[in-house]
Design a protein around this motif. Structure first.
Motif, PDB file in Angstrom:
ATOM      1  N   PHE A  95       2.663  17.434  -4.959  1.00 35.84           N
ATOM      2  CA  PHE A  95       3.068  16.578  -5.011  1.00 35.84           C
ATOM      3  C   PHE A  95       3.769  15.478  -5.830  1.00 35.84           C
ATOM      4  O   PHE A  95       3.650  15.724  -6.874  1.00 35.84           O
ATOM      5  CB  PHE A  95       1.757  15.413  -3.947  1.00 35.84           C
ATOM      6  N   GLU A  96       4.700  15.320  -5.432  1.00 38.70           N
ATOM      7  CA  GLU A  96       5.714  14.267  -5.799  1.00 38.70           C
ATOM      8  C   GLU A  96       5.808  12.708  -5.706  1.00 38.70           C
ATOM      9  O   GLU A  96       6.320  12.853  -4.881  1.00 38.70           O
ATOM     10  CB  GLU A  96       6.858  14.456  -6.638  1.00 38.70           C
ATOM     11  N   ASP A  97       5.776  11.575  -6.634  1.00 36.70           N
ATOM     12  CA  ASP A  97       6.649   9.958  -6.624  1.00 36.70           C
ATOM     13  C   ASP A  97       7.978   9.884  -6.524  1.00 36.70           C
ATOM     14  O   ASP A  97       8.278  10.183  -7.311  1.00 36.70           O
ATOM     15  CB  ASP A  97       6.018   9.134  -7.209  1.00 36.70           C
ATOM     16  N   VAL A  98       8.205  10.290  -5.013  1.00 36.26           N
ATOM     17  CA  VAL A  98      10.060  10.029  -4.615  1.00 36.26           C
ATOM     18  C   VAL A  98      10.292   8.875  -3.774  1.00 36.26           C
ATOM     19  O   VAL A  98      11.630   8.631  -3.270  1.00 36.26           O
ATOM     20  CB  VAL A  98      10.718  11.164  -4.119  1.00 36.26           C
ATOM     21  N   THR A  99      10.200   8.015  -4.860  1.00 35.55           N
ATOM     22  CA  THR A  99       9.754   6.432  -4.172  1.00 35.55           C
ATOM     23  C   THR A  99      11.246   6.260  -4.601  1.00 35.55           C
ATOM     24  O   THR A  99      12.424   5.906  -3.657  1.00 35.55           O
ATOM     25  CB  THR A  99       9.093   5.454  -4.649  1.00 35.55           C
ATOM     26  N   ALA A 126       5.400   1.758   3.547  1.00 35.21           N
ATOM     27  CA  ALA A 126       5.992   1.124   3.577  1.00 35.21           C
ATOM     28  C   ALA A 126       6.127   0.361   1.768  1.00 35.21           C
ATOM     29  O   ALA A 126       6.779  -0.594   1.447  1.00 35.21           O
ATOM     30  CB  ALA A 126       6.296  -0.453   4.460  1.00 35.21           C
ATOM     31  N   ARG A 127       4.978   0.130   1.226  1.00 37.04           N
ATOM     32  CA  ARG A 127       4.545  -1.044   0.332  1.00 37.04           C
ATOM     33  C   ARG A 127       5.415  -0.391  -1.068  1.00 37.04           C
ATOM     34  O   ARG A 127       6.047  -1.646  -1.032  1.00 37.04           O
ATOM     35  CB  ARG A 127       2.847   0.062   0.018  1.00 37.04           C
ATOM     36  N   PRO A 128       5.692   0.780  -1.468  1.00 38.82           N
ATOM     37  CA  PRO A 128       6.574   0.823  -2.643  1.00 38.82           C
ATOM     38  C   PRO A 128       8.303   0.122  -2.332  1.00 38.82           C
ATOM     39  O   PRO A 128       8.396  -0.119  -3.075  1.00 38.82           O
ATOM     40  CB  PRO A 128       6.386   2.463  -2.620  1.00 38.82           C
ATOM     41  N   PHE A 129       8.298   0.454  -0.632  1.00 41.79           N
ATOM     42  CA  PHE A 129       9.772   0.152  -0.798  1.00 41.79           C
ATOM     43  C   PHE A 129       9.242  -1.945  -0.914  1.00 41.79           C
ATOM     44  O   PHE A 129      10.573  -2.487  -1.311  1.00 41.79           O
ATOM     45  CB  PHE A 129      10.245   0.080   0.747  1.00 41.79           C
ATOM     46  N   PHE A 130       8.597  -2.549   0.031  1.00 40.83           N
ATOM     47  CA  PHE A 130       8.394  -3.872  -0.198  1.00 40.83           C
ATOM     48  C   PHE A 130       8.100  -4.549  -1.243  1.00 40.83           C
ATOM     49  O   PHE A 130       8.812  -5.584  -1.827  1.00 40.83           O
ATOM     50  CB  PHE A 130       7.633  -4.655   0.998  1.00 40.83           C
ATOM     51  N   GLU A 131       7.139  -3.721  -2.178  1.00 43.43           N
ATOM     52  CA  GLU A 131       7.173  -3.998  -3.955  1.00 43.43           C
ATOM     53  C   GLU A 131       7.836  -3.800  -4.235  1.00 43.43           C
ATOM     54  O   GLU A 131       8.505  -4.851  -5.638  1.00 43.43           O
ATOM     55  CB  GLU A 131       6.134  -3.216  -4.386  1.00 43.43           C
ATOM     56  N   HIS A 132       9.357  -2.726  -3.976  1.00 41.63           N
ATOM     57  CA  HIS A 132      10.858  -3.036  -4.435  1.00 41.63           C
ATOM     58  C   HIS A 132      11.870  -4.162  -4.253  1.00 41.63           C
ATOM     59  O   HIS A 132      12.873  -3.822  -4.215  1.00 41.63           O
ATOM     60  CB  HIS A 132      11.157  -1.451  -4.976  1.00 41.63           C
ATOM     61  N   ARG A 320       9.123 -12.440   5.450  1.00 43.62           N
ATOM     62  CA  ARG A 320       9.303 -10.708   4.692  1.00 43.62           C
ATOM     63  C   ARG A 320       8.170  -9.727   4.366  1.00 43.62           C
ATOM     64  O   ARG A 320       7.177 -10.720   4.636  1.00 43.62           O
ATOM     65  CB  ARG A 320       9.571 -11.543   3.190  1.00 43.62           C
ATOM     66  N   ASN A 321       7.752  -9.035   4.506  1.00 39.79           N
ATOM     67  CA  ASN A 321       7.052  -7.575   4.710  1.00 39.79           C
ATOM     68  C   ASN A 321       5.705  -8.554   6.179  1.00 39.79           C
ATOM     69  O   ASN A 321       4.684  -8.460   5.614  1.00 39.79           O
ATOM     70  CB  ASN A 321       6.252  -8.117   3.204  1.00 39.79           C
ATOM     71  N   ARG A 322       5.802  -8.493   6.879  1.00 39.09           N
ATOM     72  CA  ARG A 322       4.922  -8.914   7.868  1.00 39.09           C
ATOM     73  C   ARG A 322       5.053  -7.839   8.786  1.00 39.09           C
ATOM     74  O   ARG A 322       5.674  -6.704   9.461  1.00 39.09           O
ATOM     75  CB  ARG A 322       5.873 -10.211   9.334  1.00 39.09           C
ATOM     76  N   VAL A 331       2.038 -12.803  21.023  1.00 37.62           N
ATOM     77  CA  VAL A 331       2.362 -11.827  20.392  1.00 37.62           C
ATOM     78  C   VAL A 331       2.934 -13.055  18.713  1.00 37.62           C
ATOM     79  O   VAL A 331       3.595 -14.091  18.594  1.00 37.62           O
ATOM     80  CB  VAL A 331       4.058 -11.755  20.942  1.00 37.62           C
ATOM     81  N   THR A 332       2.587 -12.247  17.882  1.00 36.59           N
ATOM     82  CA  THR A 332       2.213 -13.043  16.479  1.00 36.59           C
ATOM     83  C   THR A 332       3.174 -12.398  15.363  1.00 36.59           C
ATOM     84  O   THR A 332       3.433 -11.142  15.388  1.00 36.59           O
ATOM     85  CB  THR A 332       1.056 -13.910  16.682  1.00 36.59           C
ATOM     86  N   HIS A 333       2.289 -12.730  14.093  1.00 37.77           N
ATOM     87  CA  HIS A 333       2.769 -12.080  12.584  1.00 37.77           C
ATOM     88  C   HIS A 333       1.576 -12.039  12.073  1.00 37.77           C
ATOM     89  O   HIS A 333       1.467 -12.911  11.530  1.00 37.77           O
ATOM     90  CB  HIS A 333       4.113 -11.786  11.913  1.00 37.77           C
ATOM     91  N   ILE A 334       1.684 -10.796  11.238  1.00 41.30           N
ATOM     92  CA  ILE A 334       0.524 -10.837  10.208  1.00 41.30           C
ATOM     93  C   ILE A 334       0.961 -10.066   9.215  1.00 41.30           C
ATOM     94  O   ILE A 334       2.087  -9.483   8.917  1.00 41.30           O
ATOM     95  CB  ILE A 334      -1.090  -9.950  10.594  1.00 41.30           C
ATOM     96  N   ASP A 335       0.696 -10.364   7.694  1.00 38.94           N
ATOM     97  CA  ASP A 335       0.789  -9.706   6.299  1.00 38.94           C
ATOM     98  C   ASP A 335       1.065  -7.896   6.899  1.00 38.94           C
ATOM     99  O   ASP A 335      -0.015  -7.979   6.829  1.00 38.94           O
ATOM    100  CB  ASP A 335       0.519  -9.933   5.354  1.00 38.94           C
ATOM    101  N   ILE A 336       2.205  -7.707   6.290  1.00 36.73           N
ATOM    102  CA  ILE A 336       2.402  -6.067   6.333  1.00 36.73           C
ATOM    103  C   ILE A 336       1.062  -5.206   5.825  1.00 36.73           C
ATOM    104  O   ILE A 336       0.796  -4.015   6.416  1.00 36.73           O
ATOM    105  CB  ILE A 336       3.697  -5.434   6.046  1.00 36.73           C
TER     106      ILE A 336
END
Ligand code: F6P
Length: 366
Positions: A95-99, A126-132, A320-322, A331-336
């Motif tokens: 495995f490699e991190d290809v983020t 999706a985490r690394p994407f929203f963290e960036h 952002r990031n929901r 229908v509502t939204h929460i933290d992703i």
């Protein structure tokens, strides 16, 4: 009103399920209506890693509301943080991190937000994407209905319908032959499909992961029915169900997948034991991927359209990031990141369990 993005990406990740195309249609039409360009990423996060994507226009998403699967393709082996780049001498994945590569592709394509349609695994990717800094809006999908934070995910209602029809059909064979028929449904570690389909399909026994069963109690139920003149018994078993003190039955392990344990085989186990101990003929059926295929039922089409619309509303509102979610019927939204590492399983005191027991359905526990 905040500035609208000029272009967004959209992808479908993890196992396919009915309603994915309905979400793609809703998001794309709504975005175009609001002057936002949409880029469809192919095969989930794999498309971002390998830089495969195409523009989605009105014509691309027209007439796909009723079509099963996903026109973009999907992958459940493409976590950018742990991406399989080869195999070592022992055949084990490397495995490699290809983020960074995937992020560069998103930026080259001018994506200002990403709509991620997937289950807990895909949403976690999706985490690394929203963290960036790339705004990610999640839309929950899975037939298993086990995503934390939403009462329902689209795809579930169709799977329940398919499983219910299968149960309806095995009733006639069970009655004609005086047999026990065991139908295995999907659901991973959650018994939602088995519980709903079992009730709708009039199963005499429902076995779910949340209530470990005793095979002797199941045989007693078959015997009680025989004493009351019922020649047959229909059992609906979730793939993740296990006997008291037993373990889940695993079909295969896929080391390269973020979800490496593939369940399956419990129906055969139950049928074998029932024949031995209750002395009746038993047959088993594994519904498998049939539950994930084909056209979505009306409820899933409606939900998928509502979820897709809300995803664009969130982007328009500058959220952002929901993750879009259904709570108390709205229908509502929460933290992703809320669903990560959590699963929404059936609470043992769920009202549907009481309702099933009240019509003499056994869960193999008493
Ligand atoms: O999560 C959806 C699901 O269909 C589960 O119910 C099942 O355990 C799993 O996916 C099967 O995975 P695969 O398609 O990789 O065999």
């Amino acid at each position: 009103m905040t500035d609208l993005p000029g272009r967004i990406g959209i992808l479908t990740g993890g196992g396919d399920c009915p309603g994915l195309n309905a979400v793609l249609r809703a998001v794309t039409k709504d975005a175009i209506f609001n002057g936002i360009e949409v880029v469809g990423i192919e095969d989930g996060f794999l498309g971002l890693i390998e830089n495969r994507a195409r523009p989605l226009g009105y014509q691309d998403v027209s007439d796909i509301l009723t079509v099963g699967g996903t026109i973009l393709g999907t992958s459940n082996r493409a976590d950018p943080r742990r991406f399989e780049v080869g195999r070592d001498a022992d055949g084990q994945p490397i495995f490699e991190d290809v983020t960074a590569r995937a992020l560069a592709h998103a930026s080259e394509r001018g994506l200002e937000a990403l709509v991620v349609i997937g289950g807990d695994g895909t949403l976690a990717c999706a985490r690394p994407f929203f963290e960036h800094g790339l705004n990610c809006i999640g839309v929950p999908k899975t037939i298993d209905n086990d995503i934390y934070g939403t009462e329902i995910s689209f795809g579930f209602l169709t799977a329940v319908q398919v499983a219910t029809e299968a149960l309806d059909r095995v009733h006639t064979t069970a009655d004609s032959h005086g047999r026990v028929m065991v139908v295995e449904v999907m659901g991973r570690n959650a018994g939602w499909i088995a519980l709903h389909a079992g009730i709708a399909g009039g199963a005499d026994v429902i076995l779910i992961p949340e209530i470990p069963f005793d095979i002797d109690r199941v045989c007693e139920k078959i015997e009680r029915r025989r004493r009351r003149g019922k020649r047959s018994t229909v059992i609906c078993v979730a793939e993740g169900a296990r006997s008291r003190g037993g373990v889940r039955v695993v079909r295969e392990r896929d080391a390269g997948s973020p979800d490496p344990v593939k369940l399956g085989g419990i129906a055969a186990w139950v049928a074998e034991r029932v024949e031995e101990r209750a002395g009746v003929q038993a047959r088993h059926v594994v519904l498998g991927h049939v539950q994930r295929g084909g056209t979505p039922v009306a409820g899933d089409r409606v939900l998928a359209t509502q979820f897709g619309d809300r995803a664009i509303e969130l982007i328009k509102a500058g959220e952002r990031n929901r993750m879009v979610a259904l709570q108390q019927g709205r229908v509502t939204h929460i933290d992703i990141s809320e669903p990560a590492g959590r699963q929404r399983t059936v609470p043992p005191d769920h009202p549907l369990i009481a309702a099933a027991r009240s019509v003499y359905t056994s869960f193999g526990d008493e």
